[in-house]
Design a protein around this motif. Structure first.
Motif, PDB file in Angstrom:
ATOM      1  N   PRO A 144      -6.597  16.277   6.001  1.00 10.14           N
ATOM      2  CA  PRO A 144      -7.168  15.922   4.912  1.00 10.14           C
ATOM      3  C   PRO A 144      -7.736  17.301   3.257  1.00 10.14           C
ATOM      4  CG  PRO A 144      -8.974  15.952   6.384  1.00 10.14           C
ATOM      5  CD  PRO A 144      -7.550  16.412   6.812  1.00 10.14           C
ATOM      6  N   ARG A 166      -3.198  14.852  14.369  1.00  8.81           N
ATOM      7  CA  ARG A 166      -3.191  13.686  13.607  1.00  8.81           C
ATOM      8  C   ARG A 166      -2.332  12.670  13.428  1.00  8.81           C
ATOM      9  NH1 ARG A 166      -5.958  13.127   8.832  1.00  8.81           N
ATOM     10  NH2 ARG A 166      -4.825  14.203   6.505  1.00  8.81           N
ATOM     11  N   ASP A 221      -6.211  11.345   3.051  1.00 11.93           N
ATOM     12  CA  ASP A 221      -7.264  12.009   3.473  1.00 11.93           C
ATOM     13  C   ASP A 221      -6.978  11.147   5.215  1.00 11.93           C
ATOM     14  OD1 ASP A 221      -7.492  13.965   1.484  1.00 11.93           O
ATOM     15  OD2 ASP A 221      -9.691  12.901   0.948  1.00 11.93           O
ATOM     16  N   ASP A 222      -7.501   9.772   4.456  1.00 15.39           N
ATOM     17  CA  ASP A 222      -7.209   9.078   6.031  1.00 15.39           C
ATOM     18  C   ASP A 222      -5.953   8.975   6.666  1.00 15.39           C
ATOM     19  OD1 ASP A 222      -9.650   8.055   5.075  1.00 15.39           O
ATOM     20  OD2 ASP A 222      -8.832   6.975   4.323  1.00 15.39           O
ATOM     21  N   GLY A 223      -5.112   9.910   6.458  1.00 14.94           N
ATOM     22  CA  GLY A 223      -3.627   9.863   7.702  1.00 14.94           C
ATOM     23  C   GLY A 223      -3.052   8.892   7.260  1.00 14.94           C
ATOM     24  N   ALA A 224      -2.891   7.989   6.837  1.00 16.48           N
ATOM     25  CA  ALA A 224      -2.176   6.942   6.316  1.00 16.48           C
ATOM     26  C   ALA A 224      -0.355   7.718   5.686  1.00 16.48           C
ATOM     27  CB  ALA A 224      -2.979   5.604   5.089  1.00 16.48           C
ATOM     28  N   ASP A 274       0.806  -1.309  -0.135  1.00 16.52           N
ATOM     29  CA  ASP A 274      -0.110   0.343   0.516  1.00 16.52           C
ATOM     30  C   ASP A 274       1.218   1.470   0.262  1.00 16.52           C
ATOM     31  OD1 ASP A 274       0.897   0.010   2.695  1.00 16.52           O
ATOM     32  OD2 ASP A 274      -1.089  -0.568   3.265  1.00 16.52           O
ATOM     33  N   ARG A 290      -7.473   8.844  -1.218  1.00 13.84           N
ATOM     34  CA  ARG A 290      -8.719   8.870  -0.006  1.00 13.84           C
ATOM     35  C   ARG A 290      -7.446   7.972   1.179  1.00 13.84           C
ATOM     36  NH1 ARG A 290     -12.183   6.280  -3.195  1.00 13.84           N
ATOM     37  NH2 ARG A 290     -10.671   4.489  -3.613  1.00 13.84           N
ATOM     38  N   ALA A 291      -6.035   7.413   0.611  1.00 15.17           N
ATOM     39  CA  ALA A 291      -5.098   7.185   1.756  1.00 15.17           C
ATOM     40  C   ALA A 291      -4.665   8.153   2.631  1.00 15.17           C
ATOM     41  CB  ALA A 291      -3.814   6.567   1.017  1.00 15.17           C
ATOM     42  N   ASP A 331      -7.829   6.481  -4.934  1.00 15.89           N
ATOM     43  CA  ASP A 331      -7.110   5.765  -4.131  1.00 15.89           C
ATOM     44  C   ASP A 331      -6.022   6.370  -3.186  1.00 15.89           C
ATOM     45  OD1 ASP A 331      -8.953   2.944  -4.731  1.00 15.89           O
ATOM     46  OD2 ASP A 331      -7.337   3.019  -5.914  1.00 15.89           O
TER      47      ASP A 331
END
Length: 368
Positions: A175, A189, A69-72, A28, A66-67, A63
């Motif tokens: 995000p 965060r 925005d999610d903070g990954a 990922d 989204r990663a 994709d």
């Protein structure tokens, strides 16, 4: 082991995640970014493409939004005076290690913007208070906030006010809000951000760089990290058996021990963004990308802005994209003629970009 320039370049493409056969080596976006420690993201959208190329087919632009925005994966100024993607696990220890050097490099800009210590501390405190509680703000909103407190914050000056707050480990990326970027408190965060003792951090950054960029030199790492040669020497001594070295033409190259990944079938064509780690992660040994001297011979006026075409390990042209309603048009300026197999591989690389963007890819190639 005796290595020549082409073998060094081949091993390097494997280290940076571009030279291995499928399946892709990373699961990922966070694994890609963590592999490097920091992945330059000066331009957000092309930087997502750099991640996608290391994840294999099926990954889309949405994709990676989204990663993010999610903070990954996070985005901040670290290592050098520019943006990088980093993981939450690496954010704070990297800033602790490299922020003092980046502040020093920013010194002239701070002075030009009349940003002294007390003013920067005040702006950082104001921004921290404003974004607390998940109240993520855009650059425009932060500028308005500072103006309300009598502080001029526009353009260049606003940029360095925000960079200072990032380097002080107060804010990082929040995000997206539509197409706009926001800022968030680091403590919100990344609520359990990890620190590291300085010697351990030096050993880790040295190991991480040479594992993900090697074979590379100490001068390459100094450019990439902004660290001093003494710090790098300390890190190398602490890394121990995690790294090995080889001398080529009187230059010492460091890398992870073991065999390089098996390369993909030739010709392998990659459409790299201009700040891809394979392009921008080196200073002393950047010539390994252009052993035939094609870049030096190319007309500067035709240096296209979006990226670099690499065939196997070598730069062979430049490219830019134009996204239209029905297609993404890729203009390729070639430094040398492509044969039929290379032309087909170029179209295949364009199709991968099109799939990432959700559009049909059309290639227009010209020979410089």
């Amino acid at each position: 082991m005796l290595l020549d320039g082409l073998e060094l370049a081949r091993r390097r493409t494997g280290a940076v995640g571009l030279g291995s056969v499928q399946p892709a080596p990373f699961a990922d976006a966070a694994e890609v970014v963590g592999w490097f420690g920091g992945l330059q993201s000066q331009d957000y959208h092309p930087a997502k493409w750099a991640i996608a190329q290391r994840l294999g087919p099926g990954v889309t632009d949405a994709d990676l939004d989204r990663a993010f925005d999610d903070g990954a994966i996070l985005r901040t100024h670290v290592l050098r005076p520019t943006w990088h993607f980093v993981t939450p696990a690496d954010l704070c220890w990297l800033l602790e290690l490299t922020a003092p050097r980046v502040h020093a490099l920013n010194g002239y800009a701070y002075r030009q913007g009349e940003l002294d210590g007390p003013l920067l501390r005040r702006t950082t405190d104001l921004i921290a208070h404003a974004v607390a509680g998940g109240n993520h703000l855009t650059r425009t909103e932060i500028a308005a906030l500072l103006a309300h407190h009598g502080i001029t914050a526009k353009g260049f000056r606003l940029g360095y006010i925000l960079i200072h707050a990032e380097l002080e480990r107060v804010i990082c990326s929040g995000p997206l809000r539509g197409k706009q970027h926001t800022y968030a408190l680091i403590e919100e965060r990344v609520p359990q951000a990890a620190s590291m003792e300085r010697e351990a951090a030096l050993a880790e950054i040295v190991r991480r760089f040479f594992t993900s960029h090697g074979p590379a030199t100490a001068k390459d790492l100094s450019w990439w990290s902004s660290l001093t040669r003494d710090d790098i020497a300390t890190g190398l001594s602490l890394a121990g058996d995690a790294l090995e070295s080889t001398d080529v033409d009187g230059v010492t190259y460091w890398s992870a021990p073991g065999n390089a990944p098996a390369p993909p079938p030739s010709p392998s064509v990659r459409l790299l963004q201009a700040y891809d780690e394979y392009i921008v992660g080196y200073r002393q040994s950047k010539h390994l990308l252009d052993l035939g001297g094609l870049v030096a011979a190319a007309p500067d006026k035709l240096a296209l802005p979006n990226g670099v075409i690499v065939v196997d390990t070598q730069v062979a042209g430049r490219w830019k994209r134009t996204v239209r309603a029905d297609a993404v048009v890729l203009e390729a300026a070639l430094f040398r003629p492509f044969d039929a197999a290379e032309t087909a591989a170029l179209q295949g690389a364009a199709d991968e970009l099109g799939a990432f963007l959700g559009a049909r890819a059309v290639v227009s190639a010209t020979l410089l």
